[in-house]
Write an enzyme that holds these catalytic residues in place. Structure first.
Site, PDB file in Angstrom:
ATOM      1  N   GLY A 271       0.821  -1.197   0.000  1.00 11.37           N
ATOM      2  CA  GLY A 271       0.000   0.000   0.000  1.00 11.37           C
ATOM      3  C   GLY A 271       0.861   1.255   0.000  1.00 11.37           C
ATOM      4  O   GLY A 271       2.066   1.216   0.253  1.00 11.37           O
ATOM      5  N   CYS A 272       0.226   2.388  -0.290  1.00 17.61           N
ATOM      6  CA  CYS A 272       0.977   3.651  -0.394  1.00 17.61           C
ATOM      7  C   CYS A 272       1.514   4.105   0.959  1.00 17.61           C
ATOM      8  O   CYS A 272       2.704   4.424   1.087  1.00 17.61           O
ATOM      9  CB  CYS A 272       0.097   4.726  -1.019  1.00 17.61           C
ATOM     10  SG  CYS A 272      -1.529   4.936  -0.256  1.00 17.61           S
ATOM     11  N   TYR A 273       0.658   4.135   1.984  1.00 19.34           N
ATOM     12  CA  TYR A 273       1.143   4.493   3.316  1.00 19.34           C
ATOM     13  C   TYR A 273       2.193   3.498   3.822  1.00 19.34           C
ATOM     14  O   TYR A 273       3.227   3.899   4.378  1.00 19.34           O
ATOM     15  CB  TYR A 273      -0.017   4.535   4.310  1.00 19.34           C
ATOM     16  CG  TYR A 273      -0.935   5.734   4.247  1.00 19.34           C
ATOM     17  CD1 TYR A 273      -0.462   7.039   4.418  1.00 19.34           C
ATOM     18  CD2 TYR A 273      -2.302   5.563   4.072  1.00 19.34           C
ATOM     19  CE1 TYR A 273      -1.316   8.120   4.406  1.00 19.34           C
ATOM     20  CE2 TYR A 273      -3.175   6.646   4.058  1.00 19.34           C
ATOM     21  CZ  TYR A 273      -2.679   7.929   4.223  1.00 19.34           C
ATOM     22  OH  TYR A 273      -3.531   9.001   4.221  1.00 19.34           O
TER      23      TYR A 273
END
Length: 334
Positions: free
Chosen positions: A153-155
């Protein structure tokens, strides 16, 4: 030449993938697909994204039969909903494709994680066990032989890239959990319109405190608990993460700098700051994760920045493909 298919090509991440893959020297972009129920089915990709007119003019085909879609395909990128990826990944894999899944469906090898945080029962445990987590700078050797790569995921990408070198060197006092305050632009919520994600409605605010699904993903792959506080900002793209940690007694600034340098000195998509701190303007539209830090006594503040659609999604997926097939790691990305 790899015959490559993108499923979920009408979304923001799918569009970035299409742009990267269209200019990749070793890829033939064989098709762009969307859900059979999608209102974008049948449209031309460049009508949705006019910046790609004359560059990517392929039709957005409805995915009605997965078994038919795999014909002649070597590589599949899935920019699809978690439940959709869960169901269709095994079909592509059984057909011999290499799959890069950008959903969360195969990121954590614990079936209870999915019922608790994603709201569905994971039934493909054999493939889940074989999935390689695609944090490119840390998993390259496993990626080289994987058939299923679960792109982080991005985070989690910016958080792990910022923290992992220091945890690996045992420099942090993890009795005090690292606190990750991260702000994302509205593109992280996807292209589907809702009032809560409308640019004019969004104010800077936290959300998902103590229950965001990226917290357990971060903790599972770091091997330590963290406090994760995501925020939604009224800008289009990018993530800025400010992470507060406690150092072990006696740890110096030079040890921290050395830990980062040892890991990332030969990693072309991580840029380390020796002065100042990263800002979104330095990474938006680019495939980098930028990292800086400051120390005062035992207090450490790390700042990481990335484009959520690129290093946090599409660029990392292509980076993983480059590693998997032995291409230059930044091919098509720079």
């Amino acid at each position: 030449m790899l015959n490559t298919l993108i499923v979920g090509a009408s979304g923001y991440t799918g569009a970035e993938l299409a742009a990267y893959l269209q200019r990749h020297l070793h890829v033939h972009l064989s098709g762009l697909m969307v859900s059979s129920q999608s209102s974008d089915a049948g449209k031309c990709f460049s009508d949705l994204y006019p910046q790609y007119k004359g560059i990517v003019d392929l039709p957005l085909q409805p995915l009605t039969d997965v078994a038919e879609a795999v014909n002649g395909i070597d590589v599949v990128f899935l920019a699809t909903a978690h439940e959709v990826s869960h169901d269709i990944v095994p079909i592509f894999l059984q057909a011999g494709c290499t799959v890069f899944d950008l959903s969360g469906a195969y990121r954590v090898q614990n079936t209870q994680f999915y019922s608790k945080y994603y709201g569905f029962e994971h039934k493909n445990t054999a493939w889940l066990d074989k999935a390689v987590y695609g944090l490119a700078e840390w998993q390259a050797e496993k990626i080289k032989t994987a058939q299923l790569i679960a792109v982080p995921g991005c985070y989690p990408t910016v958080s792990q890239l910022s923290l992992k070198p220091l945890l690996e060197k045992n420099l942090l006092d993890t009795e005090q959990w690292p606190v990750i305050n991260a702000v994302s632009g509205v593109s992280g919520a996807g292209r589907k319109a809702t009032i809560n994600n409308s640019f004019c409605e969004v104010s800077l605010q936290p959300y998902g405190i103590f229950n965001h699904r990226h917290q357990p993903e971060i903790a599972a792959h770091l091997g330590t608990e963290v406090i994760f506080i995501p925020h939604l900002g009224n800008f289009s793209r990018g993530i800025l993460a400010t992470i507060t940690c406690k150092l072990k007694s006696g740890v110096t600034e030079e040890q921290i700098r050395e830990a980062y340098q040892q890991v990332y000195h030969d990693k072309p998509l991580v840029r380390l700051y020796t002065e100042g701190m990263p800002a979104l303007k330095a990474v938006v539209g680019l495939p980098f994760c930028d990292i800086g830090f400051a120390v005062q006594g035992q207090h450490l503040i790390i700042v990481g920045a990335e484009d959520n659609l690129l290093k946090g999604a599409a660029a990392q997926a292509v980076q993983c493909m480059n590693i998997r097939f032995g291409f230059a790691e930044t091919q098509a990305l720079l």
